[in-house]
Design a protein around this motif. Structure first.
Motif, PDB file in Angstrom:
ATOM      1  N   LYS A  44       0.894  -1.320   0.120  1.00  0.00           N
ATOM      2  CA  LYS A  44       0.082  -0.001  -0.079  1.00  0.00           C
ATOM      3  C   LYS A  44       0.728   1.299  -0.047  1.00  0.00           C
ATOM      4  N   LYS A  45       0.483   2.154  -0.751  1.00  0.00           N
ATOM      5  CA  LYS A  45       1.076   3.478  -0.982  1.00  0.00           C
ATOM      6  C   LYS A  45       1.226   4.558  -0.018  1.00  0.00           C
ATOM      7  N   LEU A  46      -0.034   4.497   0.502  1.00  0.00           N
ATOM      8  CA  LEU A  46      -0.488   5.496   1.345  1.00  0.00           C
ATOM      9  C   LEU A  46      -0.740   5.041   2.730  1.00  0.00           C
ATOM     10  N   HIS A  47      -0.891   6.032   3.606  1.00  0.00           N
ATOM     11  CA  HIS A  47      -1.661   5.643   4.955  1.00  0.00           C
ATOM     12  C   HIS A  47      -3.103   6.039   4.576  1.00  0.00           C
ATOM     13  N   CYS A  48      -3.966   5.223   4.896  1.00  0.00           N
ATOM     14  CA  CYS A  48      -5.377   5.380   4.580  1.00  0.00           C
ATOM     15  C   CYS A  48      -6.207   5.643   5.623  1.00  0.00           C
ATOM     16  N   ALA A  49      -7.210   5.935   5.558  1.00  0.00           N
ATOM     17  CA  ALA A  49      -8.241   5.949   6.580  1.00  0.00           C
ATOM     18  C   ALA A  49      -8.547   4.914   7.512  1.00  0.00           C
ATOM     19  N   GLU A  50      -8.455   3.766   6.725  1.00  0.00           N
ATOM     20  CA  GLU A  50      -8.777   2.415   7.419  1.00  0.00           C
ATOM     21  C   GLU A  50      -7.702   2.139   8.414  1.00  0.00           C
ATOM     22  N   HIS A  51      -6.487   2.791   8.188  1.00  0.00           N
ATOM     23  CA  HIS A  51      -5.334   2.493   9.255  1.00  0.00           C
ATOM     24  C   HIS A  51      -5.713   3.381  10.471  1.00  0.00           C
ATOM     25  N   ASP A  52      -6.513   4.380  10.395  1.00  0.00           N
ATOM     26  CA  ASP A  52      -6.926   5.098  11.336  1.00  0.00           C
ATOM     27  C   ASP A  52      -8.289   4.382  12.144  1.00  0.00           C
ATOM     28  N   ALA A  53      -9.044   4.094  11.568  1.00  0.00           N
ATOM     29  CA  ALA A  53     -10.262   3.367  12.001  1.00  0.00           C
ATOM     30  C   ALA A  53      -9.896   2.164  12.639  1.00  0.00           C
ATOM     31  N   ALA A  54      -9.173   1.422  11.980  1.00  0.00           N
ATOM     32  CA  ALA A  54      -9.325   0.033  12.449  1.00  0.00           C
ATOM     33  C   ALA A  54      -8.782  -0.103  14.004  1.00  0.00           C
ATOM     34  N   PRO A  55      -7.850   0.500  14.800  1.00  0.00           N
ATOM     35  CA  PRO A  55      -7.692   0.368  16.132  1.00  0.00           C
ATOM     36  C   PRO A  55      -9.045   0.705  16.846  1.00  0.00           C
ATOM     37  N   ARG A  56      -9.752   1.666  16.449  1.00  0.00           N
ATOM     38  CA  ARG A  56     -11.050   1.782  17.116  1.00  0.00           C
ATOM     39  C   ARG A  56     -12.134   0.807  16.986  1.00  0.00           C
ATOM     40  N   LEU A  57     -11.983  -0.062  15.851  1.00  0.00           N
ATOM     41  CA  LEU A  57     -12.938  -1.272  15.763  1.00  0.00           C
ATOM     42  C   LEU A  57     -12.089  -2.529  16.264  1.00  0.00           C
ATOM     43  N   GLY A  58     -11.022  -2.589  16.901  1.00  0.00           N
ATOM     44  CA  GLY A  58     -10.340  -3.800  17.198  1.00  0.00           C
ATOM     45  C   GLY A  58     -10.015  -4.571  16.276  1.00  0.00           C
ATOM     46  N   LEU A  59      -9.531  -3.839  15.009  1.00  0.00           N
ATOM     47  CA  LEU A  59      -9.160  -4.455  13.848  1.00  0.00           C
ATOM     48  C   LEU A  59      -7.362  -4.064  13.822  1.00  0.00           C
ATOM     49  N   ARG A  60      -6.474  -5.108  13.653  1.00  0.00           N
ATOM     50  CA  ARG A  60      -5.214  -4.939  13.444  1.00  0.00           C
ATOM     51  C   ARG A  60      -4.733  -4.874  12.221  1.00  0.00           C
ATOM     52  N   ILE A  61      -4.136  -3.964  11.607  1.00  0.00           N
ATOM     53  CA  ILE A  61      -3.474  -3.937  10.213  1.00  0.00           C
ATOM     54  C   ILE A  61      -2.033  -3.374  10.532  1.00  0.00           C
ATOM     55  N   VAL A  62      -1.170  -4.354   9.549  1.00  0.00           N
ATOM     56  CA  VAL A  62       0.109  -4.192   9.688  1.00  0.00           C
ATOM     57  C   VAL A  62       0.428  -3.994   8.179  1.00  0.00           C
ATOM     58  N   GLN A  63       1.190  -2.735   7.967  1.00  0.00           N
ATOM     59  CA  GLN A  63       1.573  -2.546   6.647  1.00  0.00           C
ATOM     60  C   GLN A  63       2.996  -2.569   6.360  1.00  0.00           C
ATOM     61  N   ALA A  64       3.565  -2.781   5.292  1.00  0.00           N
ATOM     62  CA  ALA A  64       4.875  -3.290   4.854  1.00  0.00           C
ATOM     63  C   ALA A  64       5.379  -1.909   4.548  1.00  0.00           C
ATOM     64  N   ASP A  65       6.731  -1.757   4.970  1.00  0.00           N
ATOM     65  CA  ASP A  65       7.224  -0.289   4.512  1.00  0.00           C
ATOM     66  C   ASP A  65       7.738  -0.519   3.208  1.00  0.00           C
ATOM     67  N   ARG A  66       7.503   0.856   2.452  1.00  0.00           N
ATOM     68  CA  ARG A  66       7.835   0.532   0.849  1.00  0.00           C
ATOM     69  C   ARG A  66       9.509   0.813   0.798  1.00  0.00           C
ATOM     70  N   VAL A  67      10.179   1.445   1.665  1.00  0.00           N
ATOM     71  CA  VAL A  67      11.420   1.409   1.446  1.00  0.00           C
ATOM     72  C   VAL A  67      12.121   0.432   1.088  1.00  0.00           C
ATOM     73  N   THR A  68      12.046  -0.629   1.625  1.00  0.00           N
ATOM     74  CA  THR A  68      12.600  -1.963   1.145  1.00  0.00           C
ATOM     75  C   THR A  68      11.756  -2.959   1.044  1.00  0.00           C
ATOM     76  N   PRO A  69      10.949  -2.956   0.045  1.00  0.00           N
ATOM     77  CA  PRO A  69       9.614  -3.838  -0.093  1.00  0.00           C
ATOM     78  C   PRO A  69      10.201  -5.390  -0.098  1.00  0.00           C
ATOM     79  N   GLU A  70      11.150  -5.801  -0.604  1.00  0.00           N
ATOM     80  CA  GLU A  70      11.509  -7.162  -0.500  1.00  0.00           C
ATOM     81  C   GLU A  70      11.856  -7.642   0.846  1.00  0.00           C
ATOM     82  N   ALA A  71      12.501  -6.981   1.589  1.00  0.00           N
ATOM     83  CA  ALA A  71      12.825  -7.288   2.968  1.00  0.00           C
ATOM     84  C   ALA A  71      11.555  -7.327   3.791  1.00  0.00           C
ATOM     85  N   CYS A  72      10.624  -6.326   3.468  1.00  0.00           N
ATOM     86  CA  CYS A  72       9.350  -6.074   4.240  1.00  0.00           C
ATOM     87  C   CYS A  72       8.581  -7.331   3.842  1.00  0.00           C
ATOM     88  N   ALA A  73       8.379  -7.571   2.555  1.00  0.00           N
ATOM     89  CA  ALA A  73       7.344  -8.799   2.032  1.00  0.00           C
ATOM     90  C   ALA A  73       7.845 -10.015   2.792  1.00  0.00           C
TER      91      ALA A  73
END
Length: 161
Positions: A44-73
């Motif tokens: 995901k390229k952007l910080h999206c609104a679902e990243h802000d809403a998720a904690p309020r709903l009890g949903l965990r989202i972990v996003q890979a850092d795009r700086v080093t996508p291979e290592a993050c994948a």
């Protein structure tokens, strides 16, 4: 805490809009029933609104850092292997992009399915996942019939991201 009697493997793929949105809808429903949900996002390229809403709903989202996508994948796949027995629903969002770029393989997915508890739902999203259809219990292909992007309207905050 709630749990599933039977967990399945679902794929949301295709060139149309709505793959992540469908997975988020499933996550919202599952969380509402008290299921433990984890969404791991590969590309995901952007910080999206679902990243802000998720904690309020009890949903965990972990996003890979795009700086080093291979290592993050690789880290995301490792986290998926670690967490698959700890959650009721595991979503690998944009897996198709990770596979297209060579950061994840069919063998990675097969290995994850092999260790998936029978009560865990596994959801895979992204373009180009039809070759994995034989591994899934449900495959939905989103295809564009008509889209306002074709008229030059760019992604809109709150709708596409």
């Amino acid at each position: 805490m709630a749990s599933l009697e039977v967990g399945r493997v679902q794929i949301y793929t295709g060139d149309g809009k709505g793959k992540t949105t469908a997975a988020l809808g499933l996550a919202l429903r599952a969380t509402g029933y008290g299921l433990n949900v984890l969404m791991l996002q590969f590309a995901k390229k952007l910080h999206c609104a679902e990243h802000d809403a998720a904690p309020r709903l009890g949903l965990r989202i972990v996003q890979a850092d795009r700086v080093t996508p291979e290592a993050c994948a690789a880290q995301i796949m490792e986290l998926a292997r670690e967490q698959i027995s700890q959650v009721d629903v595991l979503i690998l969002d944009e897996l198709g992009e990770a596979m297209r770029r060579g950061f994840a393989t069919r063998e990675d997915v097969e290995a994850l399915i092999a260790i998936k508890p029978t009560t865990t739902e596994l959801v895979l999203t992204g373009r180009g996942l039809l070759p994995l259809a034989d591994l899934a219990d449900l495959v939905t292909e989103m295809r564009p019939v008509k889209h306002y992007f074709d008229e030059g309207l760019l992604a809109r905050q709150g709708i596409e991201y």
